[in-house]
Design an enzyme around this catalytic site. Sequence first.
Site, PDB file in Angstrom:
ATOM      1  N   GLU A   1      12.704  23.858 -11.863  1.00  0.00           N
ATOM      2  CA  GLU A   1      11.764  22.988 -12.385  1.00  0.00           C
ATOM      3  C   GLU A   1      11.959  22.527 -14.101  1.00  0.00           C
ATOM      4  OE1 GLU A   1       8.101  25.120 -12.156  1.00  0.00           O
ATOM      5  OE2 GLU A   1       8.157  25.201  -9.773  1.00  0.00           O
TER       6      GLU A   1
ATOM      7  N   ASP B   1       7.726  21.475 -22.461  1.00  0.00           N
ATOM      8  CA  ASP B   1       7.464  21.782 -23.715  1.00  0.00           C
ATOM      9  C   ASP B   1       6.078  21.618 -24.215  1.00  0.00           C
ATOM     10  OD1 ASP B   1       8.188  23.189 -26.063  1.00  0.00           O
ATOM     11  OD2 ASP B   1       9.288  21.615 -26.793  1.00  0.00           O
TER      12      ASP B   1
ATOM     13  N   TYR C   1       2.290  24.063 -12.282  1.00  0.00           N
ATOM     14  CA  TYR C   1       3.495  24.491 -11.867  1.00  0.00           C
ATOM     15  C   TYR C   1       3.180  26.031 -11.269  1.00  0.00           C
ATOM     16  CZ  TYR C   1       3.661  26.119 -16.552  1.00  0.00           C
ATOM     17  OH  TYR C   1       3.408  26.729 -17.747  1.00  0.00           O
TER      18      TYR C   1
ATOM     19  N   LYS D   1      17.368  27.956 -21.297  1.00  0.00           N
ATOM     20  CA  LYS D   1      16.829  26.892 -22.289  1.00  0.00           C
ATOM     21  C   LYS D   1      17.997  26.190 -22.997  1.00  0.00           C
ATOM     22  CE  LYS D   1      13.731  27.529 -25.300  1.00  0.00           C
ATOM     23  NZ  LYS D   1      12.722  28.681 -25.647  1.00  0.00           N
TER      24      LYS D   1
ATOM     25  N   CYS E   1      15.011   5.286 -64.473  1.00  0.00           N
ATOM     26  CA  CYS E   1      14.610   4.937 -65.689  1.00  0.00           C
ATOM     27  C   CYS E   1      15.866   5.562 -66.715  1.00  0.00           C
ATOM     28  CB  CYS E   1      13.198   5.522 -65.940  1.00  0.00           C
ATOM     29  SG  CYS E   1      13.177   7.363 -66.414  1.00  0.00           S
TER      30      CYS E   1
ATOM     31  N   CYS F   1      12.639  14.430 -63.791  1.00  0.00           N
ATOM     32  CA  CYS F   1      12.770  13.315 -64.551  1.00  0.00           C
ATOM     33  C   CYS F   1      11.321  13.629 -65.720  1.00  0.00           C
ATOM     34  CB  CYS F   1      12.687  11.999 -64.161  1.00  0.00           C
ATOM     35  SG  CYS F   1      12.148  10.718 -65.307  1.00  0.00           S
TER      36      CYS F   1
ATOM     37  N   CYS G   1       8.153   6.601 -66.085  1.00  0.00           N
ATOM     38  CA  CYS G   1       9.281   6.399 -65.145  1.00  0.00           C
ATOM     39  C   CYS G   1       8.631   5.554 -63.781  1.00  0.00           C
ATOM     40  CB  CYS G   1      10.001   7.726 -64.496  1.00  0.00           C
ATOM     41  SG  CYS G   1      11.241   7.142 -63.272  1.00  0.00           S
TER      42      CYS G   1
HETATM   43  S1  IVH Z   1       6.331  29.476 -14.545  1.00  0.00           S
HETATM   44  C1  IVH Z   1       4.880  33.523 -13.909  1.00  0.00           C
HETATM   45  N1  IVH Z   1       7.085  26.988 -14.791  1.00  0.00           N
HETATM   46  O1  IVH Z   1       7.186  28.340 -20.204  1.00  0.00           O
HETATM   47  C2  IVH Z   1       5.261  32.184 -14.039  1.00  0.00           C
HETATM   48  N2  IVH Z   1       6.298  27.963 -16.778  1.00  0.00           N
HETATM   49  O2  IVH Z   1       8.437  31.182 -20.783  1.00  0.00           O
HETATM   50  C3  IVH Z   1       4.848  31.684 -15.248  1.00  0.00           C
HETATM   51  N3  IVH Z   1       6.637  26.641 -18.749  1.00  0.00           N
HETATM   52  O3  IVH Z   1       4.564  30.659 -20.400  1.00  0.00           O
HETATM   53  C4  IVH Z   1       5.313  30.274 -15.619  1.00  0.00           C
HETATM   54  N4  IVH Z   1       7.251  24.820 -17.575  1.00  0.00           N
HETATM   55  O4  IVH Z   1       4.398  28.134 -20.858  1.00  0.00           O
HETATM   56  C5  IVH Z   1       6.377  28.089 -15.447  1.00  0.00           C
HETATM   57  N5  IVH Z   1       7.682  24.940 -14.758  1.00  0.00           N
HETATM   58  C6  IVH Z   1       7.255  25.918 -15.561  1.00  0.00           C
HETATM   59  C7  IVH Z   1       7.301  25.886 -16.708  1.00  0.00           C
HETATM   60  C8  IVH Z   1       6.878  26.826 -17.626  1.00  0.00           C
HETATM   61  C9  IVH Z   1       6.901  25.439 -18.871  1.00  0.00           C
HETATM   62  C10 IVH Z   1       6.379  27.652 -19.944  1.00  0.00           C
HETATM   63  C11 IVH Z   1       4.937  28.348 -19.895  1.00  0.00           C
HETATM   64  C12 IVH Z   1       5.545  29.481 -19.638  1.00  0.00           C
HETATM   65  C13 IVH Z   1       6.828  29.830 -20.511  1.00  0.00           C
HETATM   66  C14 IVH Z   1       7.947  30.655 -19.711  1.00  0.00           C
END
Ligand code: IVH
Length: 667
Positions: A112, A116, A221, A310, A407, A422, A427
């Site tokens: 997935e 952000d 999600y 990441k 100036c 300055c 100025c």
């Molecule tokens: S799953 C136990 N899925 O990323 C499962 N998290 O460090 C928990 N986040 O705190 C999260 N997209 O705020 C999951 N597709 C995604 C996500 C997601 C963003 C964030 C979420 C979580 C942090 C994980």
Amino acid sequence: MEKNKAKSRIEYLRAFINKTNYEYYVLDSPTITDQEFDSYLRELENLEAEFPEFDSSTSPTKRVGGEVIDRFKKVKHKIPMLSLPDVFDATEIEDFNARILKEKILPIYVCEYKIDGLSVSLHYEKGELIFAATRGDGITGEDITHNVRTIKSVHLKINKPIDIEVRGEIFMPKKVLEEINDKRKIKGEPLLQNVRNAAAGSIRQLDSKIAAERKLDTWIYHLPNPEDYGIKTHEDSLNFMSELGFKVNKEANRVVTGIEEVQNYIEETSNIRATLPYEIDGIVIKVNSLESQKNLGFTSKYPKWAIAYKFPAEEVLTTLRDIVFTVGRTGRITPNAVLDPVIVMGSTVKRATLHNEDYVLMKDLKIGDVVSIRKAGDVIPEVVERKIERRTGAEEEFKMITQCPICDSVLEKKKDQVDYYCMNPSCPARKSEGLIHFCSRKAMNIDGLGIEIMEDFFNLGFIKKISDIYFLFQHRKDLIELEGYGNKSVDNLLAAIEDSKSNSLERLLFGLGISGIGDKTALLLVKIFKNMDNLMNATYDDFKTIKDIGPTLAENLYNYFHDVENISLIEELKKIGLNMNYLGENERHHDLISGKRFVLTGTLSFIDRDSLSGLLTSYGGVTSSSVSKKTDVVIVGENPGSKYEKARELNIEIWDEEKIKSIVDKL
Ligand code: IVH
């Protein structure tokens, strides 16, 4: 309309509006025009106002914002809201895969996008949203229901009357951040750093109107209790939540087998990342089988069945063409990198601040260097380093200037400080920056006189000094003829200038730009001295004895008020009609409205009910139709109804026509 008919029309409109909301915000395929939508919503609002007995907290009219809370309540999560362990490269993903295989679990994953934003937990009872909470420390979050209600992709009522908790991410679309920052730039306000902080900042507002304006969105999600619904895989839980109407990222989510397919997904996603309308900062990889998830279990902090990969921070190479210098309001000189334009994370970068001489020397930058650029905090570009291996020998040594670029006066550097100044108070660069500061939000708050417009007016000679702002009306005809300005925008600007005359003194004092006097110190001073004359007549000791005012500030203040030019400016502003008094808390008319709950009864002669209600709402008040303990003020016009009696019974503050008129007049 007859009561029964009204009831069924209200129900029909609510269902219809919910459906169109879903089509627009979740499916992204609207079936009616914005105008049609507005007219249905207005019809519903009118009916609900006429028949308050059918009020419902899940009505789509409750999304517009307006609910104001006085603090965030703590909410304990029944199931902890965990975050995920971060990984940064292919090897770490392989390690994760190896741990899964070691447990004899099939390597079937759901990949997935890692959105952000900030995570949210949504709780529904019998299909109705009852509360929403932030993650907090994972055990206890904060109740943000009032703000989440304003997010259009969050259903207030889902299409099955079940109890359910779902989790996901609240985010701000990239375009919304750009729009907000464009407006802030014009007003000279600090830019919001990135979508994550912007979303979190919007959700942390007590007044839901602000969150409503920020156009937040969600992706859902995670289903914390899949077993309650007989669900066996994460994929099925996503489908289940989608069928209930939640916004699930079906296009992005993908079930894959084995590590290679995970890597392909990452590569494909990296390639399209910049084209997405929202920011993602990585990829989440989750074991699909819920039974396997259960077997893998948790560490003290994270689930063992998922990781977050990441993306590396994007760095782009370009050439440092020149280093140019700008002069700030206080005379401070800043070196700036002029770069060959490059696209970093979707937007073009041509310039970056180099802060001061020491910074340039520390980074060993030469003109002509190939440099890497990154977006610090995702919005502000930063020169990371020069690529020494790309030097040809033709690069030009950086040399700090000794004279003001505008100036020509000789620059000064104070002992033990890194910045050059300055010192010429006349100025032109300092003047134009000073004018921008005077009009800025925390100072005189003149909407429409931001950086770019002020620079135009300065260069055109319409505004050369502060007092010229108040004579801009004399150029009305010329302004209307300028490209990009019309009748209406010019008149709005002139009205904003006129309005600023009645600001409380702290704004003017801050706006004058006295060295070291920020908005908070300005307020502290006017609370003590009350008016401009007292400030002008104060001695050095009068200033110095104030807590929080040290000898330097005291000297700056005393010197400022004893400089002939400054004295003549203040005298001129007095003549023009600027308010020179501290108006005090009670006289801050916005504050009289903001955050309060109003009920109107009877008729007012100077304004109709809808306009008053709109006005109160636009200044952060809330209007409602019935008096309760929660009501702060009842506005009483001619021939008031029983609400007046009730207000008296409950001892609620009452404003008569004269009072509300005097407040409205001064808004
Ligand atoms: S799953 C136990 N899925 O990323 C499962 N998290 O460090 C928990 N986040 O705190 C999260 N997209 O705020 C999951 N597709 C995604 C996500 C997601 C963003 C964030 C979420 C979580 C942090 C994980």
